[in-house]
Enzyme design. Structure first.
Site, mmCIF file in Angstrom:
data_model
loop_
_atom_site.group_PDB
_atom_site.id
_atom_site.type_symbol
_atom_site.label_atom_id
_atom_site.label_comp_id
_atom_site.label_asym_id
_atom_site.label_seq_id
_atom_site.Cartn_x
_atom_site.Cartn_y
_atom_site.Cartn_z
ATOM 1 C CG ASP A 734 -1.710 1.190 1.169
ATOM 2 O OD1 ASP A 734 -2.319 1.662 0.132
ATOM 3 O OD2 ASP A 734 -2.189 1.668 2.293
ATOM 4 C CG ASP A 1245 -4.254 -1.902 2.952
ATOM 5 O OD1 ASP A 1245 -4.989 -1.526 1.818
ATOM 6 O OD2 ASP A 1245 -3.370 -1.267 3.495
#
Length: 1634
Positions: A734, A1245
């Site tokens: 990420d 996530d």
């Protein structure tokens, strides 16, 4: 005082008001379950269900003679069956239609909508107390409705359409009566609005759209009862009958797995035979059937239909089996009360009211499955939803009765997440009966019979210690999870119309409970009905940012899908999730029931809700927290093959043991030993070959690796994943909070000069921006020249009179930005809240607001900011003020949050606040939507006569909503400049809006976020973390691919990728454009009008042909060179020879399908005729692609598998990715053979972290427990640590396994040689070898730390690989040969004498003291020590053994002690170890051979065996090829297919790879077998799913049938690309490590 929770319902006797519609009720017994849900339809005044009859209430309706039936699980709009009556509950909810003309003939088919009905002021008892009352006040038999204009206005507002005209029908006690019709025309409507306090000007301003919508602004998707049965997906399992009554398949959406359920019942004969066999075999049969449950099932059970079965045998797709008992309980409710709203749809909707007398259900993995008697299968209760929530949602506020509560308790059980904890006796029983411990117990008993008491006692002690440690650890882990999962608290719940104190464990779906500040943790999943809440959802999302929750709207229930544990952002903002922390509760927002709900409680002085309330959606394990706990208890099985291979190899060892067992029996019979010694010694040989300590030593490396990770604050909940870390070859990251710093710094605001139509210089300090609306342009530009003085939106003669387009891309319009202010946008367009004097919210919003220096104030329960409240309504008409005020004279409208500059005085009613007053009230907030990529607010400045709308979001999303004349000419250039430097850019836009307060509260989001004026850019600086670039450099040096997966802008992501060197500076990046069709014609279906089914038909894993219905195409363009593009199918780089491309694809939106096809044809013509293959770029492979979320979604759904695979291989950056798309990306990478890791900060996530082979969360939130690894440091340095330790643990596991296997073979060889003359090893000899050599060495071998660098070559992960097997068998040959040489040399030594028994008649014992025993014992002791040094691998995966001090010290001491026993033993040593005094020369010879053994083993392990392994593999492939060809020749199948041929030869002979797309592919054709373009057929030989091409082998060695030459021996011997991604790498010319 609250009413105590008791069984007797509390009845309220309230006199009905005049003209109220009163429901007729009949006194019925309180506990009659059969009638509790049997509410009759409108035209049935009585219905008999069994012996119970209930009368239906006459209902008032505005449009349809058929009213939606009351909820089958709730009180609905009828009186309770207990004999009580509440006039509030008896009010009817009117259904309305959008048609302007309707009559009785078509009223039944009118679609039902709640538009305007449930707005906050839709139930006011103002001029017309209630619309139903207003209409019911007319004479029943009148010819026309000539009541007050206010009544017409109320009815019109209730209907939700100002232009409504037609007949109004009233159902009275005497039947249907035609009341009359409303005369058409604007005058009546205007009069009605004016009478309610709205002027004509305000009516015009309200025509912005959405004034009649719900408070949540989304349109309601439900339909009338007449049409609801037509709105369902007939392919869903909830509506399809079970084809096989004995078995069924159930897909668990939450876990993504399919389970197979089979009904079974006991067989009396089978049970009797099973018990008898167990007794006769002394429990051996029972034990074997416990280990292999399939045998017990086949023996003791028989198949039975699911409805009659006693057990459900469940097998998941991974092969795990469980047997669950089916419980049967008495019931008395309807079918709908069991399966909810599902029964209102589908082919069985007519049976929703059927009474079910008995329930069959079972529980598996804490899912509860209930048997459907008509579909003949089990359905999970996770998707249960009350049909009343969508049909008559206003009744949900009345809660449940005790009768309904009892029914639902049978279905759902208690609201607790109670994890079953096994008792100590049960744990002990399960552990002792583990095959490993059973084998050890048998070995101990055997050793006792053989007089090995010392050795048996030590092994028994070790086993007991292991069992106790396992029990303690299991109990500790279970209790830890139980403490985290279990929660209860006192609640106040609404039961039978009265508030009662109770426990959260008693809550059930449909219960209404009160939210109070003392409720720190939410006990269930609930939907907010009244009030405002701020919750901390870090437990679920990993993001510690508090989230605001707003009351639900009816439209939300039409979109809710409770089968999924999570919701979209448009639904989640109304839902309170179980386990989340309640930060703040305020009673400031009315629910959609308005005054109708206020009447249920004692009204407050300000007309606000008396309490904040919520309705239970899900309880127990059905909640989101329950799903999280379930994912911890039942993680997905590890796909790592090491453990499966280890058990296979143990099976090989067991086979060797059996062969040795048979050989030893024959040898003992030859020697004439008695039966006892033969049996004991033969069985002992099995314990030698399969050492009991083997499974324990295999986990040593993992244990030490986890301990080292814990020291670095990296924690693991799945120890088996540590070995997987060693095989990672792609790592996804990420961006925000992972690669870059969590916080953002405001770089400045880039405003717009509307005169020059360009951006002005960046203002680095937002506090220096002008306060207040900007002045009008100094010189009229083309944007304003046609307007004159009427710029403001909504004013007569201004933009309100212009025809507005419904397109999202606004045309050129005359607009006026003078009433907007960039500083106002920064100060108001956020979701920041004030909790305990601190700003809480999204970090970006907080940074933005703090950059202004303004002050935020929030009202407390409508009383904190009365000044602005009064001022905001000061400019409204008296009618509006009266409509939103209570009789006490105080306003009931919501008090907004207030922002003001730091030096501004606070405004007060008494004027004491000062004269320097400047305040803005935030009237309406539309939270950020990930799907829309924007957020908006409606604000009003104190004293202003208009509202200000401000919107912020992604630049590309905001641009589409703005008037084109307000977009600066340098928009793209400026955006590209900032994003290329890695800055995060947020676009700001707004507009002025004149609209009354009630209309604003019902305004649709789409109406707010359209026809905007672009204000400027807000630029944030997001710095890289200091360690990001070095970590990525090391990963790149280790040949581990890196991918960025973020929700940010694609250009920003590329810039950050270049800055951190994830994307090299010289690498070209291609960005896609999705050219899509504006209007997509849905796939027609005869059964359903749902779009879901059509979408499912195109979401088949990327196998669509792409040429049937051209809906979109992807154009790949170089981010820095317009002359370079990629082939849409092969992704090969092409260099343009002409600029024709620029006028081909002029827009990303095609109006029609024909236009879409024309653009595609032109583009491919240009691609074929005006571009050439870029040979330099194609050869170097120095390019990548950056994929956006919408392109990723399109490619996954529509593109061929070949293109998807190539895109996955070329993509380095994924931008604008949603959480679900991140998880899907991980799964796609795994599907092509990658071992994937994902590193994220936990925010959005979680799905990807769970899906990845190795998920590493940089968050301490509770949600991170679902990730295998969690780091308490936000530094991605932990990625390197995890990979290093993973490689070290993997190498250690292999080393320990090889060492233990070789140890058993060495000992097996020694014992087998001694068995030749009836000899064996002594008790203390076994004890010394096993406890003093093997155990210490195996333990200390795993303590070697990981190497400080990650090398490019990854360790072997396949235990059955040629490299491992070559090494193992090579070492076996070396060590067995050395023992054979020593065995022969000792017979030739001095003073040798053959072994002779002291008592020739002794046949009960083995001969221990002998020359052969002494020689083999000493030689094997050296081998055990030296082989451990050989197998203890150092660099490049672990540090040198010299750094492992424990291992080196242990080896040194053991070598010295063994040398002592060999060269100069004393009498004590000879006596204890039963040694013979051999000659000194032989002792020296023995030491020399031990040194030679060490040298040969070391040379072989380091150089010979690694070289020999590929040769052996090639030879094996040639042999396999010859065997298969011989088989084909003998079976006379001349050109038969040979599946999964591992030579890959034809892949090389079929040159050319994937061909280029056809020249003019207006409708591209694809080969159905390969999924490739038609021109590529024949040139490709591999597919993305790993299937080998069809290969035909000539039986006589001639040419193949298609003329190609047969493969050469070199091609046959070449290793195949077993992983699909490796084939794509070779075809595309990408470096092998990429």
């Amino acid at each position: 005082m609250p009413v105590p929770l008791q069984r007797e319902p509390v009845h309220r006797a309230v006199e009905p008001a005049e003209h109220d519609v009163v429901a007729v009720h009949v006194e019925t017994p309180t506990r009659q379950y059969a009638a509790i849900n049997a509410v009759p339809p409108l035209h049935e005044y009585s219905r008999q269900t069994g012996a119970i009859a209930a009368a239906a209430a006459p209902i008032v309706s505005l449009t349809s003679p058929i009213l939606h039936r009351a909820s089958l699980d709730g009180p609905g709009v009828t009186a309770p069956l207990t004999g009580t009556h509440d006039p509030v509950e008896s009010r009817s909810l009117a259904s309305t239609a959008e048609s302007a003309h309707y009559d009785d003939s078509n009223a039944e088919n009118m679609p039902f909508t709640y538009s305007g009905v449930f707005s906050p002021h839709g139930w006011h008892d103002g001029p017309s107390n209630n619309s139903a009352r207003a209409i019911a006040a007319a004479p029943a038999g009148g010819n026309a409705l000539h009541g007050s204009v206010n009544a017409i206005a109320a009815a019109t507002r209730l209907a939700g359409k100002r232009a409504a005209e037609g007949n109004i029908v009233v159902h009275g006690h005497s039947g249907l009566h035609e009341i009359g019709s409303l005369a058409p025309g604007r005058s009546h409507m205007s009069s009605a609005l004016c009478a309610d306090g709205l002027s004509s000007d305000e009516e015009d301003s309200d025509s912005q759209g959405g004034d009649d919508s719900d408070s949540d602004t989304e349109s309601y998707e439900g339909l009338a009862v007449d049409d609801i049965n037509e709105t369902y997906d007939h392919s869903l399992p909830e509506y399809v009958s079970n084809a096989d009554p004995y078995t069924q398949c159930i897909y668990l959406d939450e876990e993504g797995i399919t389970i197979h359920v089979q009904g079974m019942s006991y067989s009396s004969l089978g049970l009797w035979m099973y018990g008898l066999a167990g007794i006769l075999s002394c429990g051996i049969v029972t034990l074997l059937c416990r280990w292999v449950p399939q045998w017990r099932i086949r023996w003791t059970m028989k198949r039975a239909s699911l409805g009659e079965a006693d057990f459900a045998v469940i097998v998941d797709e991974f092969g795990a089996m469980s047997i669950e008992p089916i419980q049967r309980r008495g019931y008395g409710g309807t079918l709908e009360s069991i399966f909810g709203s599902l029964t209102r749809k589908g082919p069985l909707n007519g049976r929703s009211d059927d009474v079910v007398r008995s329930l069959s259900m079972f529980t598996h993995r804490y899912y509860r499955f209930v048997y459907h008697p008509y579909l003949e299968k089990f359905l999970p209760n996770t998707c249960w939803m009350d049909s009343a929530w969508t049909r008559i949602p206003a009744t949900m506020r009345t809660g449940l009765t005790y009768d309904i509560r009892d029914l639902r308790n049978t279905i759902f059980g208690e609201n607790n997440i109670d994890i079953k904890e096994k008792s100590i006796a049960r744990l002990l029983f399960d552990e002792v009966l583990n095959p490993f411990y059973v084998f050890q117990a048998g070995s101990v008993i055997l050793w006792c019979f053989d007089d090995y008491y010392y050795y048996a006692s030590c092994i028994l002690l070790i086993s007991v210690s292991g069992i106790v440690e396992t029990l303690v650890e299991t109990r500790r882990n279970t209790r830890k999870i139980r403490e985290m999962a279990h929660f209860t608290c006192p609640v106040r719940v609404l039961r039978d119309g009265a508030w009662r104190d109770g426990s959260a464990e008693d809550l059930l779906p449909g219960d209404v409970f009160e939210l109070v500040s003392s409720m720190h943790v939410l006990p269930c999943d609930a939907v907010l009905l009244e009030g405002d809440c701020i919750v901390n959802e870090s437990m679920l999302t990993g993001e510690s940012v508090p989230v605001a929750k707003v009351p639900v709207a009816p439209a939300v229930f039409g979109k809710m899908r409770l089968a999924s544990s999570t919701f979209g952002s448009d639904i989640a903002k109304h839902v309170l999730f179980s386990g989340t922390k309640l930060v703040r509760v305020k009673k400031t927002s009315l629910g959609f029931g308005g005054n109708r709900w206020l009447d249920l409680e004692q009204r407050t002085a300000l007309g606000t809700p008396a309490r904040a309330t919520a309705m239970v959606l899900r309880t127990g394990f059905n909640t989101t927290k329950g799903a999280l706990i379930r994912s911890i208890l039942f993680p997905r099985p590890n796909k790592f093959k090491f453990y499966d291979d280890s058990f296979r190899f143990i099976g090989v060892l067991a086979g060797i043991a059996v062969l040795g067992f048979l050989a030893s029996i024959g040898n003992f019979l030859r020697l004439g030993l008695n039966a006892r010694i033969i049996t004991v010694r033969a069985l002992d040989l099995i314990t030698v070959v399969v050492p009991p300590a083997l499974p324990a030593t295999m986990s040593i490396g993992v244990s030490f690796a986890l301990a080292r990770l814990r020291k670095r604050h990296i924690y693991c909940i799945s120890p088996t994943r540590i070995n997987v870390c060693g095989k990672i070859n792609v790592m996804c990251f990420d961006k925000t909070g992972t690669l870059t710093e969590e916080g953002l710094d405001v770089l400045g605001v880039c405003a717009v000069d509307y005169d020059a139509c360009k951006f002005v210089e960046l203002q680095e300090n937002p506090r220096q921006l002008p306060i207040g609306p900007a002045s009008a342009p100094t010189a009229p530009s083309s944007a304003f020249s046609s307007v004159g003085s009427s710029h403001a939106m909504g004013l007569p003669g201004g933009l309100a009179d212009l025809d507005r387009s419904s397109s999202m891309t606004a045309p050129r319009r005359a607009v006026d930005p003078s009433k907007l202010c960039a500083l106002h946008a920064l100060a108001t367009c956020h979701a920041v809240k004030l909790v305990d004097g601190k700003l809480v919210g999204d970090p970006l919003d907080i940074k933005m607001f703090e950059s202004t220096g303004w002050i935020l104030e929030e009202g407390e329960d409508y009383t904190g900011v009365p000044a602005l409240q009064s001022a905001l309504i000061g400019h409204m008409s008296a009618g509006v003020a009266a409509a939103v005020s209570q009789p006490v004279g105080k306003s009931a409208m919501p008090v907004p949050a207030v922002v003001r500059p730091p030096h501004s005085d606070r405004f007060t009613l008494d004027g004491a606040g000062g004269i320097n007053v400047y305040e803005l009230g935030i009237i309406r907030t539309f939270d950020f939507s990930a799907a829309l990529r924007r957020q908006s607010v409606v604000a009003k400045r104190l004293g202003a006569r208009y509202n200000e709308v401000y919107v912020k979001g992604a630049p590309e999303a905001i641009r589409e909503l703005c008037f084109s004349d307000t977009i600066p000419r340098d928009f793209d250039r400026t955006l590209l400049e900032y994003t290329n430097h890695g800055y995060r850019v947020i676009a700001l836009a707004g507009k002025s809006l004149k609209m009354s307060w009630p209309k604003l509260q019902r305004l649709k989001r789409d109406a707010v976020e359209q026809e905007l004026i672009f204000i400027g850019f807000l630029v944030f600086e997001n710095k890289l973390k200091p360690t990001t670039a070095p970590v990525l450099d090391e990963l790149r040096g280790a040949k581990i691919r890196q991918i960025m997966c973020t929700g940010d802008n694609v250009l920003t992501a590329i810039s950050v990728g270049r800055e951190c060197r994830m994307v090299p500076e010289d690498m070209r990046v291609f960005i896609p454009r999705l050219i899509r069709r504006k209007e997509v014609v849905p796939v027609p279906t005869a059964v359903t009008n749902s779009a879901d089914e059509a979408s499912c038909s195109n979401s088949n894993g990327g196998n669509g042909s792409g040429g049937v219905d051209v809906r979109a195409m992807v154009v790949w363009e170089d981010s820095s060179d317009d002359m370079r593009v990629l082939d849409p199918y092969t992704l090969e780089p092409r260099l343009a020879t002409s600029q024709v491309k620029e006028r081909l694809v002029t827009s990303d939106l095609a109006e029609t399908s024909e236009e879409m096809e024309r653009q595609q044809q032109l583009y491919f013509n240009w691609l074929h005729n005006y571009t050439d293959l870029d040979m330099s770029l194609a050869t170097s492979g120095n390019y990548c692609v950056a994929v956006t979320g919408e392109v990723f979604r399109y490619m996954m759904d529509e593109a061929p598998d070949v293109t998807i695979g190539r895109m996955l291989m070329r993509a380095a950056v994924y931008a604008r990715m949603s959480p679900d798309e991140k998880a899907e990306l991980v799964e796609r990478l795994q599907a092509i053979g990658y071992c994937t890791g994902f590193c994220g900060d936990g925010a959005n996530d979680c799905g990807a972290l769970r899906a990845a082979d190795v998920g590493l969360s940089l968050s301490e939130a509770e949600a991170s427990v679902a990730a295998p690894f969690t780091s308490h440091s936000t530094d991605i340095q932990c990625v390197l640590e995890v990979i290093r330790e993973g490689r070290a643990a993997l190498v250690t596991s292999f080393s320990c396994f090889k060492y233990m296997a070789l140890y058993s073979i060495i000992q097996f060889t020694s014992v087998s040689m001694l068995y030749e003359f009836g000899g064996g090893l002594g008790d203390f000899q076994f004890l010394y070898i096993d406890l003093f050599i093997i155990v210490p060495l195996a333990i200390f071998m795993g303590r070697t730390p990981a190497f400080h660098r990650i090398m490019p070559k990854r360790p072997t992960a396949n235990l059955m690989s040629k490299k491992v097997l070559t090494s193992l068998f090579g070492q076996i040959i070396i060590n067995s040969s050395i023992q054979a040489i020593v065995f022969r040399l000792v017979k030739q030594s001095d003073h040798y004498s053959p072994p002779v028994r002291e008592d020739p008649n002794d046949r009960d014992t083995l001969l221990i003291r002998s020359f052969e025993n002494t020689a083999l014992f000493l030689a094997s002791s050296f081998q055990y020590i030296l082989v451990a040094c050989v197998f203890s691998i150092g660099p490049p995966y672990r540090q040198s053994n010299l750094r492992n001090h424990g291992f080196m010290i242990t080896c040194s001491l053991l070598v010295l002690f063994t040398l002592f026993l060999t060269l100069n033993p004393n009498d004590w040593a000879n006596h204890v170890f039963e040694l013979i005094d051999v000659s000194t020369s032989f002792r020296r010879t023995l030491v020399v051979w031990a040194a030679a053994n060490f040298g040969l083993s070391s040379i072989g392990e380091r150089w010979v065996f690694p070289w020999l392994a590929p040769t052996v593999a090639k030879f094996g492939r040639i042999v396999r090829y010859l065997v298969r060809r011989h088989f084909l020749r003998n079976t006379r199948h001349r050109y038969s297919k040979v599946s999964r041929m591992e030579d890959g030869a034809m892949n090389d002979s079929a040159a050319g790879g994937y061909g280029r797309a056809p020249a003019t592919p207006s409708k591209p054709r694809f080969d159905l077998r390969t999924g490739e373009p038609a021109s590529a057929i024949g040139s490709s030989s591999a597919t993305i799913n790993g299937a080998e091409p069809d290969m035909a082998y000539p039986a006589d060695g001639g040419d193949l049938e298609d003329g190609r030459s047969p493969p050469t021996w070199e091609e046959i011997a070449r290793k195949t690309d077993s992983k699909p991604y490796k084939r794509i790498l070779r075809e595309m010319g990408i470096p092998a490590w990429y």
